[in-house]
Motif scaffolding. Structure first.
Motif, short mmCIF file in Angstrom:
data_model
loop_
_atom_site.label_atom_id
_atom_site.label_comp_id
_atom_site.label_asym_id
_atom_site.label_seq_id
_atom_site.Cartn_x
_atom_site.Cartn_y
_atom_site.Cartn_z
N ILE A 1 46.42 38.31 36.64
CA ILE A 1 46.31 37.57 36.07
C ILE A 1 46.41 36.88 34.99
O ILE A 1 47.87 37.62 34.27
CB ILE A 1 44.55 38.27 35.02
CG1 ILE A 1 43.77 39.19 35.86
CG2 ILE A 1 44.09 37.46 33.36
CD1 ILE A 1 42.66 38.23 36.94
N ALA A 2 46.75 35.67 34.49
CA ALA A 2 48.08 35.04 33.54
C ALA A 2 47.60 35.27 32.80
O ALA A 2 46.31 35.32 31.62
CB ALA A 2 46.62 33.04 33.93
N ASP A 3 48.31 35.03 31.97
CA ASP A 3 49.22 35.97 30.21
C ASP A 3 48.46 35.27 29.58
O ASP A 3 47.96 35.22 28.95
CB ASP A 3 50.23 35.66 30.01
CG ASP A 3 51.49 36.66 30.49
OD1 ASP A 3 51.02 37.31 30.92
OD2 ASP A 3 52.48 36.77 30.63
N ASP A 4 48.00 33.93 29.44
CA ASP A 4 47.18 32.96 28.26
C ASP A 4 45.64 33.61 28.97
O ASP A 4 45.15 33.51 27.28
CB ASP A 4 47.04 31.96 29.04
CG ASP A 4 48.82 30.76 28.56
OD1 ASP A 4 48.92 31.45 27.95
OD2 ASP A 4 48.50 30.25 28.73
N LEU A 5 44.74 34.15 29.44
CA LEU A 5 43.65 34.41 29.91
C LEU A 5 43.73 35.95 29.60
O LEU A 5 42.80 36.25 28.86
CB LEU A 5 43.35 34.17 31.02
CG LEU A 5 41.65 34.67 31.59
CD1 LEU A 5 40.97 34.20 30.54
CD2 LEU A 5 41.39 34.56 33.03
N ALA A 6 44.68 36.96 29.60
CA ALA A 6 45.21 37.72 29.07
C ALA A 6 44.92 38.50 27.96
O ALA A 6 44.37 39.40 27.74
CB ALA A 6 46.18 39.02 30.07
N ALA B 1 48.48 45.83 30.57
CA ALA B 1 49.42 45.93 31.32
C ALA B 1 48.39 45.86 32.95
O ALA B 1 48.79 45.56 34.22
CB ALA B 1 50.31 47.36 32.08
N LEU B 2 47.18 46.16 32.92
CA LEU B 2 46.12 46.23 33.89
C LEU B 2 46.50 44.41 35.08
O LEU B 2 46.17 44.38 35.65
CB LEU B 2 45.49 46.80 33.93
CG LEU B 2 43.87 46.41 34.63
CD1 LEU B 2 43.91 47.85 35.98
CD2 LEU B 2 42.50 47.27 33.88
N LEU B 3 45.09 43.78 33.80
CA LEU B 3 44.95 42.50 34.09
C LEU B 3 46.83 41.93 34.68
O LEU B 3 46.51 41.04 35.67
CB LEU B 3 44.55 42.06 32.60
CG LEU B 3 43.72 42.12 32.20
CD1 LEU B 3 43.01 41.33 30.98
CD2 LEU B 3 42.05 42.37 33.25
N ARG B 4 48.11 42.23 34.03
CA ARG B 4 49.15 41.76 34.73
C ARG B 4 49.45 42.07 35.97
O ARG B 4 49.86 41.48 36.98
CB ARG B 4 50.78 42.32 33.18
CG ARG B 4 51.81 41.65 34.27
CD ARG B 4 52.74 41.93 32.81
NE ARG B 4 52.74 42.72 32.82
CZ ARG B 4 52.53 43.35 31.49
NH1 ARG B 4 51.42 43.15 30.95
NH2 ARG B 4 52.48 44.51 31.34
N ALA B 5 48.76 43.37 36.26
CA ALA B 5 48.90 44.07 37.48
C ALA B 5 47.74 43.18 38.80
O ALA B 5 48.39 43.08 40.14
CB ALA B 5 49.60 45.67 37.71
N LYS B 6 47.49 43.07 38.13
CA LYS B 6 46.00 42.18 39.17
C LYS B 6 46.07 40.95 39.12
O LYS B 6 45.14 39.85 39.58
CB LYS B 6 44.47 42.67 38.22
CG LYS B 6 44.07 43.58 38.93
CD LYS B 6 42.48 44.03 37.73
CE LYS B 6 41.54 45.53 37.92
NZ LYS B 6 41.79 45.33 39.41
#
Length: 379
Positions: free
Chosen positions: A343-348, A336-341
């Motif tokens: 960051i693309a799902d594939d990279l997350a 959720a943190l990377l998504r909020a920032k």
């Protein structure tokens, strides 16, 4: 030995644990001391006998130790013993006395699931935010904010909250999850006027079933568990005196050694950063800021599922790492943190979290850096 214990699977070899943020293994000496303490304090501390009183005195000693380490006054600070950090966060959020239906809860979207998911089921209006790269709360928060809930050290990136309240409206209470910070970084209890504070034992090498919530006595919290009325009626149930004592002992040891441990872990973090840069040819993004807590390093290996890499490292090299979220190779869920920032799902889904304890060594880092290319080559 009971017959069913003989049916348990053979224990796996002891791993190199580089997933310490998920839970530091209980130190062997505390395990031995627990066996001694449960013989000395087997009695219900909530009873009326002299034996109960002896257990209560031990619990008070443990409580005073925790308060002293945080810099909190026993006069205006109460402590509730909890089974884990999740329970403590639930008590803080569900028990918080919102005064009206307009009272707003501002939540750190990068916080632990126990914070963000518990907040999401509350009926009060909510506002999500992310700490900026300096660790500051974005300014200004909505004027009707009644409670702000954030992490002192982010459990994925290691980002440290800067302790500044200037973005908070007047008369706003502050809940801080310090499970990843206690015993490693200073707790600004008085400096930031924290109103509710969550601490955990398992992140210190103490008993896995130890945590607590500290709160200002002028807050009138609502009960989370009812029953026998223990702990001022907020969290009913019989306490394990031995676990509470060992939580306090582990906390005292960690705080006494915090400066030396931080220096040691900073060296480990630097070795890992340099190694990732080398074997990734500079193409592996690191999500942890340079000035984040050195106890945590969050990065990604583009094109590879972080959860699968973690499983292969454990199975083939006995090295434990984390992914920093609940995502798995079979799940579409991501941090959720990377998504909020953004960051693309594939990279997350390629993210891996390394987290240290003072017991980790440079050899642990070198073995990880040796194992990673082999895992990726045979992926």
């Amino acid at each position: 030995m009971p017959s069913y214990l003989g049916k348990l699977s053979t224990l796996l070899p002891k791993p190199i644990n580089l997933d310490q943020a998920a839970g530091h293994a209980t130190k062997e000496r505390y395990g031995k001391q627990y066996a001694e303490l449960i013989r000395h304090y087997p009695y219900n501390p909530h009873g009326l006998t002299c034996y109960a009183e002896e257990s209560r005195r031990a619990l008070n000693l443990a409580k005073r130790t925790i308060l002293r380490l945080v810099g909190a006054s026993e006069t205006d600070t109460a402590l509730v013993w909890c089974a884990n950090g999740t329970e403590a966060l639930n008590l803080a959020l569900r028990g918080f006395p919102f005064d009206s239906l307009d009272d707003l809860l501002a939540v750190d979207l990068g916080g632990h699931h126990a914070l963000t998911e518990t907040a999401s089921v509350l009926a009060c209006p909510q506002h999500g935010f992310l700490l900026d790269n300096t660790g500051a709360v974005p300014s200004p928060l909505p004027p009707k904010t009644r409670l702000v809930a954030l992490s002192l050290v982010n459990n994925e990136t290691g980002l440290i909250w800067n302790g500044d309240r200037k973005a908070l409206p007047p008369n706003t209470s502050l809940l801080v999850d310090a499970c990843q910070a206690f015993g490693k970084h200073p707790i600004p209890w008085e400096e930031a006027h924290i109103d509710l504070l969550v601490l955990s034992s398992r992140n210190l090498g103490g008993p896995a079933t130890g945590a607590c919530l500290l709160y200002r006595r002028d807050l009138r919290l609502k009960p989370l568990l009812t029953g026998g009325g223990q702990q001022d009626g907020l969290l009913s149930g019989t306490l394990d005196t031995a676990s509470c004592l060992l939580f306090a002992a582990a906390a005292e040891e960690a705080c006494e050694n915090a400066t030396a441990a931080l220096t040691h872990v900073t060296v480990l973090n630097a070795r890992l950063r340099e190694g990732l840069q080398r074997i990734g040819n500079g193409s592996w993004p690191i999500f942890s800021p340079e000035d984040a807590s050195p106890y945590i390093l969050y990065f990604a290996i583009p094109g590879y599922q972080g959860a699968l890499v973690a499983r292969l490292l454990a199975a083939e090299h006995q090295i434990l790492v984390g992914t920093g979220s609940a995502c798995t190779a079979e799940s579409g869920d991501t941090s959720a943190l990377l998504r909020a920032k953004g960051i693309a799902d594939d990279l997350a889904r390629s993210a891996i979290r390394i987290s240290f304890a003072p017991e980790n060594t440079l050899d642990d880092i070198d073995r990880l850096l040796y194992a990673l290319p082999e895992i990726l080559e045979n992926y």
